[in-house]
Design a protein around this motif. Sequence first.
Motif, PDB file in Angstrom:
ATOM      1  N   SER A 303     -19.500 -35.562  -4.301  1.00 34.15           N
ATOM      2  CA  SER A 303     -20.279 -35.029  -5.369  1.00 34.15           C
ATOM      3  C   SER A 303     -21.361 -35.691  -5.849  1.00 34.15           C
ATOM      4  N   GLU A 304     -21.368 -36.949  -5.437  1.00 31.22           N
ATOM      5  CA  GLU A 304     -22.473 -37.767  -5.990  1.00 31.22           C
ATOM      6  C   GLU A 304     -23.640 -38.027  -4.907  1.00 31.22           C
ATOM      7  N   LYS A 305     -23.604 -37.469  -3.671  1.00 30.08           N
ATOM      8  CA  LYS A 305     -24.211 -37.479  -2.454  1.00 30.08           C
ATOM      9  C   LYS A 305     -25.702 -37.358  -2.974  1.00 30.08           C
ATOM     10  N   ASP A 306     -25.766 -35.916  -3.483  1.00 32.59           N
ATOM     11  CA  ASP A 306     -27.133 -35.651  -3.854  1.00 32.59           C
ATOM     12  C   ASP A 306     -27.799 -36.482  -5.177  1.00 32.59           C
ATOM     13  N   GLU A 307     -27.135 -36.863  -6.066  1.00 34.08           N
ATOM     14  CA  GLU A 307     -27.757 -37.922  -7.071  1.00 34.08           C
ATOM     15  C   GLU A 307     -28.310 -39.084  -6.313  1.00 34.08           C
ATOM     16  N   ILE A 308     -27.350 -39.677  -5.451  1.00 25.33           N
ATOM     17  CA  ILE A 308     -27.855 -40.850  -4.760  1.00 25.33           C
ATOM     18  C   ILE A 308     -29.044 -40.615  -4.141  1.00 25.33           C
ATOM     19  N   ALA A 309     -29.135 -39.710  -3.293  1.00 22.42           N
ATOM     20  CA  ALA A 309     -30.328 -39.181  -2.263  1.00 22.42           C
ATOM     21  C   ALA A 309     -31.445 -39.121  -3.389  1.00 22.42           C
ATOM     22  N   ARG A 310     -31.342 -38.491  -4.462  1.00 26.34           N
ATOM     23  CA  ARG A 310     -32.466 -38.381  -5.261  1.00 26.34           C
ATOM     24  C   ARG A 310     -32.988 -39.738  -5.831  1.00 26.34           C
ATOM     25  N   THR A 311     -32.229 -40.508  -6.310  1.00 24.25           N
ATOM     26  CA  THR A 311     -32.220 -41.785  -6.644  1.00 24.25           C
ATOM     27  C   THR A 311     -32.907 -42.708  -5.775  1.00 24.25           C
ATOM     28  N   SER A 312     -32.518 -42.564  -4.552  1.00 27.19           N
ATOM     29  CA  SER A 312     -32.915 -43.449  -3.278  1.00 27.19           C
ATOM     30  C   SER A 312     -34.616 -43.058  -3.117  1.00 27.19           C
ATOM     31  N   THR A 313     -34.685 -41.773  -3.059  1.00 34.03           N
ATOM     32  CA  THR A 313     -36.089 -41.256  -2.762  1.00 34.03           C
ATOM     33  C   THR A 313     -37.129 -41.506  -3.614  1.00 34.03           C
ATOM     34  N   ALA A 314     -36.672 -41.354  -5.168  1.00 33.88           N
ATOM     35  CA  ALA A 314     -37.707 -41.537  -6.056  1.00 33.88           C
ATOM     36  C   ALA A 314     -38.047 -43.123  -6.270  1.00 33.88           C
ATOM     37  N   LEU A 315     -37.017 -44.096  -6.082  1.00 35.45           N
ATOM     38  CA  LEU A 315     -37.031 -45.575  -6.201  1.00 35.45           C
ATOM     39  C   LEU A 315     -37.910 -45.839  -4.925  1.00 35.45           C
ATOM     40  N   LEU A 316     -37.724 -45.390  -3.576  1.00 36.25           N
ATOM     41  CA  LEU A 316     -38.566 -45.629  -2.590  1.00 36.25           C
ATOM     42  C   LEU A 316     -40.035 -45.376  -2.638  1.00 36.25           C
ATOM     43  N   ARG A 317     -40.214 -44.046  -3.271  1.00 36.26           N
ATOM     44  CA  ARG A 317     -41.550 -43.730  -3.551  1.00 36.26           C
ATOM     45  C   ARG A 317     -42.339 -44.632  -4.566  1.00 36.26           C
ATOM     46  N   VAL A 318     -41.638 -44.871  -5.588  1.00 36.46           N
ATOM     47  CA  VAL A 318     -42.258 -45.947  -6.386  1.00 36.46           C
ATOM     48  C   VAL A 318     -42.612 -46.914  -5.960  1.00 36.46           C
TER      49      VAL A 318
END
Length: 456
Positions: A303-318
Amino acid sequence: MPDTTLLVLGVLAASAAGLWAWRRLHYRSFWLLIGFPLTAISVRATWRKVALGCNLTKKRQRFWFTTVPGLVASTGVVRVRRRFQRVAVDTRPFMWLPKPTRYGWRVTLHTLEGQIPADYADAAERLAHSWGVHAVRVSSPRPGRVVLSATVRDPLVRVETLPTSPGLLKVVVGRLETGGPWIIDFRTVPHWLNAGATQSGKSNLANALVQGLAPQPVALVGFDLKGGVEFTPYSPRLSALGTTRGECVAVLDDLVNLMTNRMAACRAAGARNIWQLPDEQRPTPIVVLVDELAELYLMADKSEKDEIARTSTALLRVAQLGRAFGIYLFCCGQRIGSDLGPGVTALRAQCSGRICHRVNDPETATMTLGDLDPAALASARAIPAETPGVAIVASQDGQWYRARSFYVNEQAAEYAAATYADRTPVWADLVAGHAGPMTDADLAEFLDSIPDPRKA
């Protein structure tokens, strides 16, 4: 006669006591006037033997006047022939005169044919033992030249208090093994990865950053995945604070939107980054402090997979795009490994600044320093637990150094955060672009607060 002997012994004892007191009370002058001249003579006198023992010599053919024994007669008489002939001679690299430094000395060598600086770096430990110094570091200012920098005593045994920051987005956080200041400069190295086990000095380094950045005209953002126990005391100086992964995702989304707005502003002004914008349009720089980086990527269930993916993508973009638009990262973690997922590996590739304190597993050291010098990895794994604050730092000059951060307790960082709380930009105004820009007046006020080192 006995009186003369006692007088000589008394003079010798008084001289030895005076030299000891001189060395103890003012080591710098003792080193320059007594210690270094003797050391320079010893280094020059022993260079041939040291170079030969460290495999830094080359065989060259030279004409030599030799004495060659002939046959030994039965009577015991030795026939000797003297002649000129070509013989193989061990040639050492040419050494210039040593020059004193604050903690030792340095000397320039001319490399021999076929030699590279790595040959001298491999022999650095043998050179240090041969000359009886703490360490020898090797650098190469230009082809054909190698500089040996020797430190007679370890400058990291004791470090003094944290000095004032030398400029905008620059913080002196400690001292390098060369005796020079350890400076974290976000303008030069925008993103940093800081790894270290518990009680290794990792949190102390974050305290030093908070104390150094608090008086500067910058916005501070905290990601504290320990439930807020680390960064909550600094909340008066933090524009935003995330204590759960959900709160961090919301802040990261705001950062991505803010970054997009700054992209549009730079494009409209024909600028490549915010530092090329006019003073009245230049936005406030943002420094993001992340504690316990692994918590952003750990997954308890699907259930946390989508939240982790959003976190990883946003942090990498920054990390990929933030430098040009005034957003800088300082990520800390006890354990940073490839098993946390490809997002951590991608983020690591964007963090050119690397700091590795004492770690509990070799993979964290490899993840932090493995793509640098293998010697740096070995040195990081050899940091003892009795020296908190000691770390291996990949510096902005392309080399790695041992360094130690100044001790900054939580009370000092909390005091700095409370003292400069009036300089905290409001997060909602900052994201919306309504916060006042960093004007020359703000920058001048900060620079005027820096004491002149010539008057110190």
